[in-house]
Design a protein around this motif. Structure first.
Motif, PDB file in Angstrom:
ATOM      1  N   ALA A   8     111.809 -10.395   9.649  1.00 56.87           N
ATOM      2  CA  ALA A   8     111.024 -11.040  10.693  1.00 56.87           C
ATOM      3  C   ALA A   8     111.753 -12.276  11.226  1.00 56.87           C
ATOM      4  N   SER A   9     111.455 -12.621  12.466  1.00 52.05           N
ATOM      5  CA  SER A   9     112.058 -13.803  13.080  1.00 52.05           C
ATOM      6  C   SER A   9     111.393 -15.068  12.530  1.00 52.05           C
ATOM      7  N   PHE A  10     111.998 -16.204  12.858  1.00 46.26           N
ATOM      8  CA  PHE A  10     111.435 -17.470  12.416  1.00 46.26           C
ATOM      9  C   PHE A  10     110.057 -17.702  13.036  1.00 46.26           C
ATOM     10  N   LEU A  11     109.888 -17.344  14.314  1.00 46.20           N
ATOM     11  CA  LEU A  11     108.590 -17.543  14.964  1.00 46.20           C
ATOM     12  C   LEU A  11     107.502 -16.691  14.312  1.00 46.20           C
ATOM     13  N   TYR A  12     107.835 -15.484  13.904  1.00 47.94           N
ATOM     14  CA  TYR A  12     106.874 -14.646  13.191  1.00 47.94           C
ATOM     15  C   TYR A  12     106.500 -15.295  11.863  1.00 47.94           C
ATOM     16  N   SER A  13     107.502 -15.855  11.177  1.00 48.69           N
ATOM     17  CA  SER A  13     107.239 -16.521   9.903  1.00 48.69           C
ATOM     18  C   SER A  13     106.376 -17.757  10.104  1.00 48.69           C
ATOM     19  N   LEU A  14     106.652 -18.513  11.169  1.00 45.93           N
ATOM     20  CA  LEU A  14     105.863 -19.710  11.470  1.00 45.93           C
ATOM     21  C   LEU A  14     104.422 -19.324  11.770  1.00 45.93           C
ATOM     22  N   LEU A  24      93.195 -17.021   7.614  1.00 48.67           N
ATOM     23  CA  LEU A  24      92.812 -15.944   8.531  1.00 48.67           C
ATOM     24  C   LEU A  24      93.929 -14.915   8.632  1.00 48.67           C
ATOM     25  N   ARG A  25      94.147 -14.179   7.575  1.00 48.32           N
ATOM     26  CA  ARG A  25      95.173 -13.137   7.580  1.00 48.32           C
ATOM     27  C   ARG A  25      94.523 -11.813   7.207  1.00 48.32           C
ATOM     28  N   ARG A  26      94.849 -10.786   7.963  1.00 43.62           N
ATOM     29  CA  ARG A  26      94.359  -9.458   7.634  1.00 43.62           C
ATOM     30  C   ARG A  26      95.179  -8.891   6.476  1.00 43.62           C
ATOM     31  N   LYS A  27      94.568  -8.012   5.728  1.00 46.66           N
ATOM     32  CA  LYS A  27      95.252  -7.391   4.592  1.00 46.66           C
ATOM     33  C   LYS A  27      96.488  -6.620   5.064  1.00 46.66           C
ATOM     34  N   SER A  28      96.379  -5.940   6.192  1.00 45.90           N
ATOM     35  CA  SER A  28      97.523  -5.162   6.688  1.00 45.90           C
ATOM     36  C   SER A  28      98.684  -6.090   7.071  1.00 45.90           C
ATOM     37  N   ASP A  29      98.361  -7.249   7.678  1.00 47.00           N
ATOM     38  CA  ASP A  29      99.416  -8.213   8.017  1.00 47.00           C
ATOM     39  C   ASP A  29     100.060  -8.764   6.754  1.00 47.00           C
ATOM     40  N   PHE A  30      99.234  -9.049   5.759  1.00 43.22           N
ATOM     41  CA  PHE A  30      99.768  -9.577   4.507  1.00 43.22           C
ATOM     42  C   PHE A  30     100.702  -8.577   3.843  1.00 43.22           C
ATOM     43  N   ASP A  31     100.320  -7.316   3.861  1.00 42.73           N
ATOM     44  CA  ASP A  31     101.167  -6.278   3.259  1.00 42.73           C
ATOM     45  C   ASP A  31     102.504  -6.162   3.990  1.00 42.73           C
ATOM     46  N   GLN A  32     102.500  -6.272   5.313  1.00 44.99           N
ATOM     47  CA  GLN A  32     103.748  -6.237   6.070  1.00 44.99           C
ATOM     48  C   GLN A  32     104.593  -7.471   5.791  1.00 44.99           C
ATOM     49  N   ASP A  33     103.928  -8.624   5.669  1.00 45.79           N
ATOM     50  CA  ASP A  33     104.649  -9.873   5.435  1.00 45.79           C
ATOM     51  C   ASP A  33     105.419  -9.845   4.127  1.00 45.79           C
ATOM     52  N   LEU A  37     109.068 -10.819   5.607  1.00 39.92           N
ATOM     53  CA  LEU A  37     109.346 -12.254   5.706  1.00 39.92           C
ATOM     54  C   LEU A  37     110.579 -12.667   4.914  1.00 39.92           C
ATOM     55  N   ASN A  38     111.292 -13.617   5.486  1.00 48.59           N
ATOM     56  CA  ASN A  38     112.455 -14.216   4.852  1.00 48.59           C
ATOM     57  C   ASN A  38     111.980 -15.489   4.150  1.00 48.59           C
ATOM     58  N   LEU A  39     112.250 -15.629   2.872  1.00 43.79           N
ATOM     59  CA  LEU A  39     111.743 -16.753   2.091  1.00 43.79           C
ATOM     60  C   LEU A  39     112.191 -18.095   2.658  1.00 43.79           C
ATOM     61  N   ALA A  40     113.419 -18.192   3.121  1.00 47.13           N
ATOM     62  CA  ALA A  40     113.908 -19.456   3.681  1.00 47.13           C
ATOM     63  C   ALA A  40     113.106 -19.841   4.925  1.00 47.13           C
ATOM     64  N   TYR A  41     112.798 -18.863   5.774  1.00 45.63           N
ATOM     65  CA  TYR A  41     111.993 -19.131   6.966  1.00 45.63           C
ATOM     66  C   TYR A  41     110.589 -19.595   6.589  1.00 45.63           C
TER      67      TYR A  41
END
Length: 67
Positions: A8-14, A24-33, A37-41
């Protein structure tokens, strides 16, 4: 052959970090994250989010106690 998921891009991580501040995170978004997601971002985005939150609190306090 296994394909690696696209990072994922930095903006997606932000965006993910800011939404998680509100819880406010959906379970499906959390599973994708978990995969994308890049840990440094995430660490950088979290530090920016905390700095912004502290700046907001300081601004509110300055307005509240202004003469």
């Amino acid at each position: 052959m296994t394909d690696k998921p696209k990072q994922a891009s930095f903006l997606y991580s932000l965006k993910a970090v800011l939404w998680s501040f509100f819880g406010l995170r959906r379970k499906s978004d959390f599973d994708q994250d978990e995969v994308k997601l890049n840990l440094a971002y995430v660490v950088i985005a979290a530090l920016l989010g905390v700095a912004g939150f502290i700046a907001l609190l300081i601004t509110i306090v300055k307005f509240a106690v202004a003469k």
